[in-house]
Design a protein around this motif. Structure first.
Motif, short mmCIF file in Angstrom:
data_model
loop_
_atom_site.label_atom_id
_atom_site.label_comp_id
_atom_site.label_asym_id
_atom_site.label_seq_id
_atom_site.Cartn_x
_atom_site.Cartn_y
_atom_site.Cartn_z
N THR A 136 0.85 -1.20 0.00
CA THR A 136 0.00 0.00 0.00
C THR A 136 0.88 1.25 0.00
OG1 THR A 136 -0.12 0.01 2.40
CG2 THR A 136 -1.86 -1.17 1.23
N THR A 137 0.34 2.29 -0.53
CA THR A 137 1.06 3.56 -0.59
C THR A 137 0.95 4.26 0.76
OG1 THR A 137 0.55 3.76 -2.94
CG2 THR A 137 1.24 5.76 -1.80
N GLN A 138 2.08 4.72 1.24
CA GLN A 138 2.14 5.50 2.47
C GLN A 138 2.33 6.97 2.10
OE1 GLN A 138 1.73 4.10 5.59
NE2 GLN A 138 1.23 2.31 4.35
N HIS A 139 1.59 7.82 2.77
CA HIS A 139 1.64 9.25 2.47
C HIS A 139 2.20 10.00 3.69
CE1 HIS A 139 -0.87 8.48 -1.03
NE2 HIS A 139 -1.60 7.70 -0.24
N SER A 140 3.00 11.00 3.46
CA SER A 140 3.55 11.80 4.53
C SER A 140 3.55 13.26 4.10
CB SER A 140 4.97 11.33 4.84
OG SER A 140 5.51 12.10 5.89
N GLY A 141 3.10 14.12 4.98
CA GLY A 141 3.07 15.55 4.67
C GLY A 141 1.85 16.20 5.28
N PRO A 142 1.63 17.42 5.09
CA PRO A 142 2.45 18.29 4.23
C PRO A 142 3.72 18.75 4.95
CG PRO A 142 0.69 19.58 5.20
CD PRO A 142 0.49 18.15 5.65
N TYR A 143 4.76 18.99 4.15
CA TYR A 143 6.00 19.59 4.62
C TYR A 143 6.07 20.97 4.00
CZ TYR A 143 7.24 14.92 6.12
OH TYR A 143 7.25 13.70 6.74
N MET A 144 6.28 21.94 4.85
CA MET A 144 6.34 23.32 4.38
C MET A 144 7.80 23.71 4.17
SD MET A 144 3.14 23.88 4.50
CE MET A 144 2.74 25.59 4.45
N ILE A 145 8.06 24.36 3.08
CA ILE A 145 9.38 24.89 2.81
C ILE A 145 9.28 26.40 2.95
CG2 ILE A 145 11.21 25.17 1.10
CD1 ILE A 145 10.34 22.43 -0.01
N ASP A 146 9.94 26.94 3.95
CA ASP A 146 9.84 28.35 4.28
C ASP A 146 11.21 29.00 4.13
OD1 ASP A 146 9.41 30.86 5.34
OD2 ASP A 146 8.73 30.17 7.29
N LEU A 147 11.37 29.80 3.11
CA LEU A 147 12.63 30.51 2.88
C LEU A 147 12.49 32.01 3.12
CD1 LEU A 147 13.69 28.69 -0.42
CD2 LEU A 147 14.42 28.19 1.92
N THR A 148 11.33 32.45 3.60
CA THR A 148 11.05 33.87 3.78
C THR A 148 11.13 34.26 5.25
OG1 THR A 148 9.54 33.76 1.90
CG2 THR A 148 9.35 35.68 3.32
#
Length: 169
Positions: A19-31
């Protein structure tokens, strides 16, 4: 500035997929966070080395996490948890007890480690004081007052009332 997800599915040696495992959301914050600093609610002057700092900061992705301060380009204070107000002394962390314009800088760090530096200035002065007692004249005891902010290049007005005598500076 957006959400990222990981999707993982394993295959065994026989070729069967799990089965597919899902992980997230991951936020990318460069500001860096947006921020502002106000000394004593924006007053231009103070007669006390102890002031109150007002700090506003926002970051839509990770939020403000920590803050630190310094006076007049001195050494930074230790990082501490973010708060909207801070009691501060103008003579610490590079400051001075001498009269004149003081600059306080604040750094705000968000949960992703991005920092923003903001500053505000205030003019610190020792209030002018007079001493001695007056002798009553024909109009009673003379009264003395002054207005303005003492300092080089600044205007201070001295006034006397309740006297018939002319004022001489």
């Amino acid at each position: 500035g957006s959400s990222w997800y990981f999707h993982l599915r394993a295959q065994d040696a026989a070729g069967n997929w799990g089965t597919t495992q899902h992980s997230g959301p991951y936020m990318i914050d460069l500001t860096p966070p947006s921020a502002a600093l106000s000394i004593d609610s924006g007053n231009p002057t103070t007669t006390s080395l102890n002031v109150s700092l007002g700090i506003t900061a926002s970051d839509p992705l990770s939020g403000p996490r920590e803050m630190r301060f310094r006076n007049d380009g001195g050494s930074w204070s230790a990082w501490e948890s973010f708060a909207a107000t801070k009691a501060w002394r103008l003579s610490n962390n590079g400051g001075s007890s001498a009269t004149g314009t003081r600059q306080v800088e604040a750094q705000v760090r968000d949960r992703a480690g991005n920092t923003r530096t903001v500053a505000d200035r205030i003019y610190y002065y020792a209030p002018a004081r007079y001493f001695g007692s007056a002798c009553a004249g024909s109009m009673g005891i003379p009264l003395f007052s002054l207005s303005g902010t003492p300092g080089i290049g600044r205007t201070v007005t001295f006034s006397t009332t309740n006297t018939a005598a002319p004022f001489q500076a």
